[in-house]
Motif scaffolding. Structure first.
Motif, PDB file in Angstrom:
ATOM      1  N   GLU A  44       0.840  -1.206   0.000  1.00 52.16           N
ATOM      2  CA  GLU A  44       0.000   0.000   0.000  1.00 52.16           C
ATOM      3  C   GLU A  44       0.875   1.255   0.000  1.00 52.16           C
ATOM      4  OE1 GLU A  44      -2.968   2.575  -0.221  1.00 52.16           O
ATOM      5  OE2 GLU A  44      -3.118   0.418  -0.474  1.00 52.16           O
ATOM      6  N   TRP A  45       1.930   1.248   0.821  1.00 50.01           N
ATOM      7  CA  TRP A  45       2.855   2.385   0.868  1.00 50.01           C
ATOM      8  C   TRP A  45       3.528   2.583  -0.486  1.00 50.01           C
ATOM      9  CZ3 TRP A  45       5.356   0.970   6.201  1.00 50.01           C
ATOM     10  CH2 TRP A  45       4.546   1.470   7.233  1.00 50.01           C
ATOM     11  N   GLU A  46       3.899   1.472  -1.119  1.00 54.01           N
ATOM     12  CA  GLU A  46       4.553   1.552  -2.425  1.00 54.01           C
ATOM     13  C   GLU A  46       3.590   2.151  -3.464  1.00 54.01           C
ATOM     14  OE1 GLU A  46       7.356   1.285  -5.378  1.00 54.01           O
ATOM     15  OE2 GLU A  46       7.571   1.184  -3.206  1.00 54.01           O
ATOM     16  N   ARG A  47       2.343   1.690  -3.453  1.00 47.64           N
ATOM     17  CA  ARG A  47       1.349   2.244  -4.390  1.00 47.64           C
ATOM     18  C   ARG A  47       1.138   3.734  -4.123  1.00 47.64           C
ATOM     19  NH1 ARG A  47      -1.159  -2.839  -3.656  1.00 47.64           N
ATOM     20  NH2 ARG A  47      -2.480  -2.041  -2.010  1.00 47.64           N
ATOM     21  N   GLU A  48       1.077   4.090  -2.864  1.00 52.52           N
ATOM     22  CA  GLU A  48       0.892   5.497  -2.497  1.00 52.52           C
ATOM     23  C   GLU A  48       2.088   6.341  -2.950  1.00 52.52           C
ATOM     24  OE1 GLU A  48       0.295   7.783   1.676  1.00 52.52           O
ATOM     25  OE2 GLU A  48      -0.843   5.932   1.412  1.00 52.52           O
ATOM     26  N   ARG A  49       3.289   5.815  -2.766  1.00 51.82           N
ATOM     27  CA  ARG A  49       4.503   6.502  -3.174  1.00 51.82           C
ATOM     28  C   ARG A  49       4.499   6.707  -4.701  1.00 51.82           C
ATOM     29  NH1 ARG A  49       9.235   5.615  -5.055  1.00 51.82           N
ATOM     30  NH2 ARG A  49       8.978   3.384  -5.280  1.00 51.82           N
ATOM     31  N   GLU A  50       4.100   5.666  -5.431  1.00 52.45           N
ATOM     32  CA  GLU A  50       4.040   5.775  -6.894  1.00 52.45           C
ATOM     33  C   GLU A  50       2.998   6.807  -7.319  1.00 52.45           C
ATOM     34  OE1 GLU A  50       3.301   1.807  -8.270  1.00 52.45           O
ATOM     35  OE2 GLU A  50       5.381   1.173  -7.998  1.00 52.45           O
ATOM     36  N   ARG A  51       1.850   6.804  -6.639  1.00 56.06           N
ATOM     37  CA  ARG A  51       0.800   7.795  -6.948  1.00 56.06           C
ATOM     38  C   ARG A  51       1.325   9.209  -6.710  1.00 56.06           C
ATOM     39  NH1 ARG A  51      -3.055   4.544  -4.406  1.00 56.06           N
ATOM     40  NH2 ARG A  51      -2.710   5.701  -2.503  1.00 56.06           N
ATOM     41  N   ASP A  52       2.022   9.378  -5.593  1.00 51.67           N
ATOM     42  CA  ASP A  52       2.604  10.690  -5.271  1.00 51.67           C
ATOM     43  C   ASP A  52       3.618  11.114  -6.331  1.00 51.67           C
ATOM     44  OD1 ASP A  52       1.050  10.853  -3.039  1.00 51.67           O
ATOM     45  OD2 ASP A  52       2.659  10.468  -1.598  1.00 51.67           O
ATOM     46  N   GLN A  53       4.454  10.169  -6.753  1.00 51.06           N
ATOM     47  CA  GLN A  53       5.446  10.480  -7.788  1.00 51.06           C
ATOM     48  C   GLN A  53       4.752  10.890  -9.084  1.00 51.06           C
ATOM     49  OE1 GLN A  53       7.989   7.048  -8.242  1.00 51.06           O
ATOM     50  NE2 GLN A  53       9.620   7.988  -7.044  1.00 51.06           N
ATOM     51  N   ASP A  54       3.714  10.138  -9.440  1.00 47.15           N
ATOM     52  CA  ASP A  54       2.966  10.461 -10.665  1.00 47.15           C
ATOM     53  C   ASP A  54       2.356  11.856 -10.566  1.00 47.15           C
ATOM     54  OD1 ASP A  54       3.616   8.050 -11.754  1.00 47.15           O
ATOM     55  OD2 ASP A  54       1.643   7.126 -11.472  1.00 47.15           O
ATOM     56  N   GLN A  55       1.789  12.161  -9.417  1.00 53.12           N
ATOM     57  CA  GLN A  55       1.190  13.487  -9.225  1.00 53.12           C
ATOM     58  C   GLN A  55       2.255  14.575  -9.323  1.00 53.12           C
ATOM     59  OE1 GLN A  55      -0.899  13.374  -5.490  1.00 53.12           O
ATOM     60  NE2 GLN A  55      -2.771  12.591  -6.405  1.00 53.12           N
ATOM     61  N   ASP A  56       3.401  14.316  -8.709  1.00 50.40           N
ATOM     62  CA  ASP A  56       4.505  15.281  -8.761  1.00 50.40           C
ATOM     63  C   ASP A  56       4.946  15.507 -10.211  1.00 50.40           C
ATOM     64  OD1 ASP A  56       4.463  15.593  -6.045  1.00 50.40           O
ATOM     65  OD2 ASP A  56       6.299  14.455  -5.655  1.00 50.40           O
ATOM     66  N   GLN A  57       5.057  14.413 -10.953  1.00 49.99           N
ATOM     67  CA  GLN A  57       5.445  14.529 -12.362  1.00 49.99           C
ATOM     68  C   GLN A  57       4.414  15.343 -13.140  1.00 49.99           C
ATOM     69  OE1 GLN A  57       5.998  10.629 -14.015  1.00 49.99           O
ATOM     70  NE2 GLN A  57       8.219  10.710 -13.777  1.00 49.99           N
ATOM     71  N   ASP A  58       3.149  15.041 -12.896  1.00 53.54           N
ATOM     72  CA  ASP A  58       2.078  15.777 -13.576  1.00 53.54           C
ATOM     73  C   ASP A  58       2.149  17.266 -13.238  1.00 53.54           C
ATOM     74  OD1 ASP A  58       1.196  13.462 -14.719  1.00 53.54           O
ATOM     75  OD2 ASP A  58      -0.584  13.240 -13.456  1.00 53.54           O
ATOM     76  N   GLN A  59       2.354  17.562 -11.982  1.00 51.69           N
ATOM     77  CA  GLN A  59       2.461  18.963 -11.559  1.00 51.69           C
ATOM     78  C   GLN A  59       3.649  19.642 -12.222  1.00 51.69           C
ATOM     79  OE1 GLN A  59       2.573  18.893  -7.279  1.00 51.69           O
ATOM     80  NE2 GLN A  59       0.370  18.991  -7.082  1.00 51.69           N
ATOM     81  N   ASP A  60       4.771  18.930 -12.277  1.00 49.89           N
ATOM     82  CA  ASP A  60       5.966  19.482 -12.921  1.00 49.89           C
ATOM     83  C   ASP A  60       5.700  19.766 -14.395  1.00 49.89           C
ATOM     84  OD1 ASP A  60       7.356  19.390 -10.569  1.00 49.89           O
ATOM     85  OD2 ASP A  60       8.606  17.666 -11.100  1.00 49.89           O
ATOM     86  N   GLN A  61       5.042  18.826 -15.054  1.00 52.95           N
ATOM     87  CA  GLN A  61       4.720  19.020 -16.468  1.00 52.95           C
ATOM     88  C   GLN A  61       3.796  20.213 -16.650  1.00 52.95           C
ATOM     89  OE1 GLN A  61       3.150  15.294 -17.886  1.00 52.95           O
ATOM     90  NE2 GLN A  61       5.157  14.500 -18.409  1.00 52.95           N
ATOM     91  N   ASP A  62       2.785  20.289 -15.809  1.00 57.44           N
ATOM     92  CA  ASP A  62       1.851  21.415 -15.882  1.00 57.44           C
ATOM     93  C   ASP A  62       2.592  22.731 -15.687  1.00 57.44           C
ATOM     94  OD1 ASP A  62      -0.237  19.718 -16.330  1.00 57.44           O
ATOM     95  OD2 ASP A  62      -1.123  19.901 -14.334  1.00 57.44           O
ATOM     96  N   GLN A  63       3.465  22.743 -14.707  1.00 51.62           N
ATOM     97  CA  GLN A  63       4.225  23.957 -14.414  1.00 51.62           C
ATOM     98  C   GLN A  63       5.113  24.330 -15.603  1.00 51.62           C
ATOM     99  OE1 GLN A  63       6.738  23.607 -10.977  1.00 51.62           O
ATOM    100  NE2 GLN A  63       6.363  25.716 -10.388  1.00 51.62           N
ATOM    101  N   ASP A  64       5.759  23.334 -16.184  1.00 56.25           N
ATOM    102  CA  ASP A  64       6.609  23.575 -17.355  1.00 56.25           C
ATOM    103  C   ASP A  64       5.783  24.145 -18.505  1.00 56.25           C
ATOM    104  OD1 ASP A  64       8.799  22.676 -16.004  1.00 56.25           O
ATOM    105  OD2 ASP A  64       8.945  20.749 -17.042  1.00 56.25           O
ATOM    106  N   GLN A  65       4.615  23.564 -18.729  1.00 60.73           N
ATOM    107  CA  GLN A  65       3.755  24.046 -19.809  1.00 60.73           C
ATOM    108  C   GLN A  65       3.297  25.476 -19.535  1.00 60.73           C
ATOM    109  OE1 GLN A  65       0.637  21.117 -20.066  1.00 60.73           O
ATOM    110  NE2 GLN A  65       1.830  19.766 -21.375  1.00 60.73           N
ATOM    111  N   ASP A  66       2.933  25.735 -18.300  1.00 61.27           N
ATOM    112  CA  ASP A  66       2.514  27.097 -17.920  1.00 61.27           C
ATOM    113  C   ASP A  66       3.643  28.089 -18.170  1.00 61.27           C
ATOM    114  OD1 ASP A  66       0.030  26.231 -17.176  1.00 61.27           O
ATOM    115  OD2 ASP A  66       0.391  26.348 -15.006  1.00 61.27           O
ATOM    116  N   GLN A  67       4.837  27.728 -17.765  1.00 60.67           N
ATOM    117  CA  GLN A  67       5.980  28.613 -17.957  1.00 60.67           C
ATOM    118  C   GLN A  67       6.243  28.843 -19.445  1.00 60.67           C
ATOM    119  OE1 GLN A  67       9.127  26.736 -15.720  1.00 60.67           O
ATOM    120  NE2 GLN A  67       8.574  27.804 -13.832  1.00 60.67           N
TER     121      GLN A  67
END
Length: 103
Positions: A44-67
């Motif tokens: 469960e922790w591993e799945r949560e960690r992966e979800r968090d990483q995916d969200q972080d990546q998505d946020q980074d991509q969004d931020q890059d696109q915004d910039q």
């Protein structure tokens, strides 16, 4: 009477051994359950960690696109301003020429 006592002692010893075996089995089962729960928790922790990483990546991509969009918008604005200044300069030159001709 001595044989009776020995038989009773043997039965008691067998009962104790059986109880010990039962207790050992219970402890083994409990240990296995605990291990299974630990494994489940780890997964469960591993799945949560992966979800968090995916969200972080998505946020980074969004931020890059915004910039990038902001950078392009800024460039467009700069270009517009340059064109406006050039247009005004051309107008001023035209006016100067007109005045020169009038004189």
């Amino acid at each position: 009477m001595g044989l009776n006592c020995i038989c009773m002692l043997d039965q008691e010893r067998e009962r104790d051994q059986d109880q010990d075996q039962d207790q050992d089995q219970d402890q083994d089962q409990e240990r296995e359950r605990d291990q299974d729960q630990d494994q489940d928790q780890d997964q469960e922790w591993e799945r949560e960690r992966e979800r968090d990483q995916d969200q972080d990546q998505d946020q980074d991509q969004d931020q890059d696109q915004d910039q990038e969009r902001e950078r392009e918008r800024d460039q467009d604005q700069d270009q517009d301003q340059d064109q406006e200044r050039e247009r005004e300069r051309d107008q001023d030159q035209d006016q100067d020429q007109d005045q020169d001709q009038d004189q």
